[in-house]
Design an enzyme around this catalytic site. Structure first.
Site, mmCIF file in Angstrom:
data_model
loop_
_atom_site.group_PDB
_atom_site.id
_atom_site.type_symbol
_atom_site.label_atom_id
_atom_site.label_comp_id
_atom_site.label_asym_id
_atom_site.label_seq_id
_atom_site.Cartn_x
_atom_site.Cartn_y
_atom_site.Cartn_z
ATOM 1 N N ARG A 1 49.307 56.253 47.728
ATOM 2 C CA ARG A 1 48.437 55.606 48.706
ATOM 3 C C ARG A 1 49.109 54.425 49.397
ATOM 4 O O ARG A 1 49.013 54.244 50.597
ATOM 5 C CB ARG A 1 47.161 55.110 48.027
ATOM 6 N N HIS B 1 42.442 55.871 44.401
ATOM 7 C CA HIS B 1 42.828 54.985 43.300
ATOM 8 C C HIS B 1 43.225 55.748 42.040
ATOM 9 O O HIS B 1 43.629 55.150 41.048
ATOM 10 C CB HIS B 1 41.655 54.035 43.002
ATOM 11 N N HIS C 1 45.876 45.987 31.554
ATOM 12 C CA HIS C 1 45.363 46.734 32.696
ATOM 13 C C HIS C 1 44.784 48.080 32.274
ATOM 14 O O HIS C 1 44.199 48.800 33.084
ATOM 15 C CB HIS C 1 46.508 46.929 33.706
ATOM 16 N N ARG D 1 38.525 44.175 36.111
ATOM 17 C CA ARG D 1 37.720 43.675 37.229
ATOM 18 C C ARG D 1 36.305 44.204 37.034
ATOM 19 O O ARG D 1 36.057 45.393 37.202
ATOM 20 C CB ARG D 1 38.277 44.138 38.576
ATOM 21 N N ASN E 1 43.470 42.573 53.576
ATOM 22 C CA ASN E 1 44.719 42.976 52.924
ATOM 23 C C ASN E 1 45.867 42.062 53.340
ATOM 24 O O ASN E 1 46.686 41.639 52.512
ATOM 25 C CB ASN E 1 45.082 44.417 53.307
ATOM 26 N N ARG F 1 44.161 39.123 39.197
ATOM 27 C CA ARG F 1 44.285 38.280 40.394
ATOM 28 C C ARG F 1 43.073 38.389 41.305
ATOM 29 O O ARG F 1 42.596 39.469 41.607
ATOM 30 C CB ARG F 1 45.543 38.655 41.163
#
Length: 705
Positions: A582, A610, A450, A390, A61, A420
């Site tokens: 989160r 998520h 997205h 993704r 991260n 990304r």
């Protein structure tokens, strides 16, 4: 912070937006989130290798944060940028604040590895040896292995008058080698550690007295350093010091000028390897002259150079989680499958009967794969349209889409190439889909797509029926095992019409802004922010009528100033607001006269939270939305996102009672934010609750009618 200090000459949201003291800085808020990840590495209730995993995630991260966010701040400093975030900190002030928070955190991470995890690994028969601690025989065996497997792929790079300073690629681990030459004196060379080609942790298989379940490793850089005489024969190798460079990895595509978006992104991905240096990490044993020389050659400010007493690049600790010791990992569990979705061939018949809720990873991702795979094989299916953000490797979703095209279906896939760190993977899949004859769209100019959406059009008798899947997470079978996400299957004709209209807008031209059910963000033309603020205003009005106003948001990030200002205003009106965020949260809770009715919590646990769920009590006519969007300017202004108001009453109630409220009652993994932005543990109470553990134990309960 005293509420009286807040400038309030009127009650408009714009006044709040222009009041810096009411916002946390987003970069500093992110660091508090990553601090929570590091806490999990210390937590004794996680199995040992899971704690190692959290330390790896913390480090990974941080690498991404430096490559993207910190690099952007340094660019702003160099360009003299005047634009400031809502908290009004200048780029230089943000960098100083980040460094102040990060340095002690990095020391804590090193302490966690050296003083906490390493001893416990040794107790479990997992040893990370230093080369000098090995017996002569073991050292000899390691040297032979080095000569066979590593020596041929290493190239030492000298640095002197005839050799320019070697290029140091992004995140590559290196050794700064100091050599005493008999004629030329002290020399410097760089040796690149071949990570990716060779594992960072080299297992030693010929160890005396090793137990059957023991694992013995040396680190790759230590093995190389111990054998530098083979790379520099006849030289006196004085010392070798690990170092690493992190580079700016945030590239932008001039999409209006790009004749081929796919090729342009392929070329731009290379920028990550060669971007401007942002950070230099060196071992604490590195002499000052080497540190200063490296910093000067990389044109780095002293505040961009960090020293470490632990392994540099601890993201590689993830390799250790591959050790075959199941008792040191989270116990596996069998995800639930909703009754009716077990039979792939009957999946359309089941969804035609009612809507279905999936909550991954507690629910299996297999029904989503089966849905698309059956769509590929069903002779009555005419077309499939899907977004991919993704995808992951070895994707069964992509394979099913290619099979659908081979079977003559009309297949349209929007592959977002600008996801990304997944650009290269998405390019591979985009080309594979195109070769299969799929109509591939690469996203929109100036926007990232997205939204998580799939629609299947099926001929049933004299009519066409649209089956729609809407989700909060990516169509990725691997991450669906570790990310918590909501998915909905429905044949609601309004939803199908909205999906069709949105895909038409994505693949063609459309000025449509208002949809039947969806809240849509479509860049600056989207109405999602307005629709959410309208719901906040409605909650204020209903609270005035009923006195029981309540708003609950569960999301990954809350940054958008307009949404935050609206929530502040609702709090002032007495609406009870619970925000479970989160990661980044720029809203300050608990401020008298502003946010005393707002709580902010965060859960970091076995799974990555998520889901995006937005709840409004609405005077008893409860309104619940799920979807792809977090409340950030990038999501609301620069992406295509959807939120879907749950129309099925049973699913809506299950989402509220069995998912949302359970997470809000967590006492073991949930932390509460205070008005300084720090997170504090909860009082455990008589019956401690780990919400993720509860979900595993009670998985499938939300399918009960």
């Amino acid at each position: 912070m005293d509420g009286d200090a807040i400038r309030r000459d009127d009650t408009t949201d714009q006044v709040l937006i222009n009041t810096p003291k009411v916002f946390f800085n987003r970069e500093l808020s992110w660091i508090q989130f990553n601090r929570r990840v590091l806490e999990e590495a210390w937590e004794g209730d996680h199995p040992l290798l899971e704690r190692v995993k959290f330390l790896s995630i913390f480090s990974n991260n941080l690498d991404e944060f430096v490559m993207i966010r910190l690099s952007g701040l340094w660019r702003q400093v160099e360009s003299g940028a005047l634009e400031r975030p809502p908290d009004a900190l200048s780029p230089a002030e943000q960098i100083a604040g980040i460094r102040s928070e990060l340095l002690p955190l990095l020391e804590e991470a090193t302490e966690c590895w050296r003083e906490y995890l390493l001893p416990r690994l040794r107790e479990e028969g997992i040893f990370i040896h230093r080369m000098e601690d090995l017996s002569p025989e073991c050292r000899k065996n390691a040297r032979e292995r080095f000569m066979k497997e590593i020596f041929p792929i290493i190239t030492p790079m000298a640095f002197d008058i005839s050799h320019p300073f070697p290029f140091i690629s992004n995140l590559s681990l290196n050794l700064a080698v100091v050599i005493n030459h008999p004629q030329r004196g002290r020399l410097f060379s760089r040796v690149k550690v071949p990570r990716g080609i060779v594992k960072r942790f080299i297992r030693l298989v010929e160890m005396p007295d090793a137990g059957r379940r023991d694992y013995h490793f040396v680190m790759l850089e230590d093995l190389i350093a111990d054998n530098l005489d083979l790379l520099f024969p006849g030289m006196d190798v004085e010392a070798a010091y690990p170092f690493r460079v992190t580079r700016d990895a945030d590239f932008e595509i001039e999409e209006d000028e790009a004749s081929d978006l796919l090729t342009s992104i392929e070329e731009s991905v290379e920028h990550r390897r060669i971007g401007q240096p942002v950070r230099l990490e060196v071992d604490s044993s590195v002499p000052s002259w080497i540190r200063e020389m490296l910093g000067a050659k990389l044109h780095l400010h002293p505040n961009q150079v960090d020293t470490s007493t632990g392994p540099i690049g601890m993201a590689d600790l993830m390799e250790l989680t591959g050790i075959n010791r199941p008792e040191l990992k989270d116990p596996p569990f069998l995800p639930a499958t909703p009754p009716g979705l077990e039979n792939e061939k009957q999946i359309f018949a089941a969804i035609r009967q009612r809507d279905y809720l999936l909550y991954h990873p507690y629910d299996s991702f297999n029904p989503v794969v089966a849905f698309i795979r059956q769509a590929a094989r069903d002779p009555d299916v005419l077309a499939i349209k899907q977004t991919l953000y993704r995808v992951g490797t070895n994707s069964p979703i992509v394979e099913a889409l290619m099979e659908a095209r081979e079977r003559g279906k009309q297949v349209t896939v929007l592959v977002e190439l600008k996801a990304r760190f997944d650009e290269e993977n998405n390019i591979v899949w985009a080309r594979a889909l195109e070769r299969a004859g799929v109509h591939v769209v690469y996203g929109l100019v100036g926007l990232k797509v997205h939204a998580k959406l799939c629609m299947v059009i099926r001929r049933e008798g004299e009519r066409l029926v649209t089956y729609t899947h809407i989700g909060t997470g990516n169509y990725n079978a691997q991450t669906a095992r570790v990310y918590t996400d909501i998915g909905i299957f429905t044949t609601d004709p309004d939803v199908g019409s909205d999906a069709a209209d949105l895909f038409n807008a994505l693949t063609g031209y459309s000025a449509k802004r208002r949809y039947r059910t969806f809240l849509v963000s479509h860049g600056k033309d989207g109405l999602m922010r307005d629709d959410l603020i309208m719901r906040i205003n409605r909650e204020i009005q209903r609270h005035r009528e009923t006195g029981d106003g309540c708003i609950v948001f569960k999301c990954n990030a809350l940054v958008d100033p307009a949404c935050i200002a609206a929530l502040y205003r609702a709090s002032e009106e007495g609406v009870s607001i619970h925000l479970q965020v989160r990661g980044i949260c720029c809203l300050r809770p608990g401020i008298p006269g502003l946010s005393r009715n707002i709580t902010v919590s965060s859960i970091v646990g076995r799974f990555l939270e998520h889901t995006r769920i937005f709840y409004f009590r609405n005077g008893g006519e409860e309104d619940v939305l799920i979807g792809s969007a977090d409340l950030m300017p990038r999501n609301l202004d620069r992406r295509v996102e959807i939120l879907y108001p749950i129309r099925d009453a049973m699913i809506r109630q299950m989402l509220i009672e069995k998912i949302l409220w359970i997470h809000l009652k967590d006492t073991l993994k949930m932390r509460m934010m205070n008005d300084t932005g720090r997170y504090k543990r909860q009082e455990l109470g008589p019956e401690p609750l780990d919400s993720q553990g509860w979900m595993i134990t009670n998985r499938g309960i939300w399918h009960d009618a």
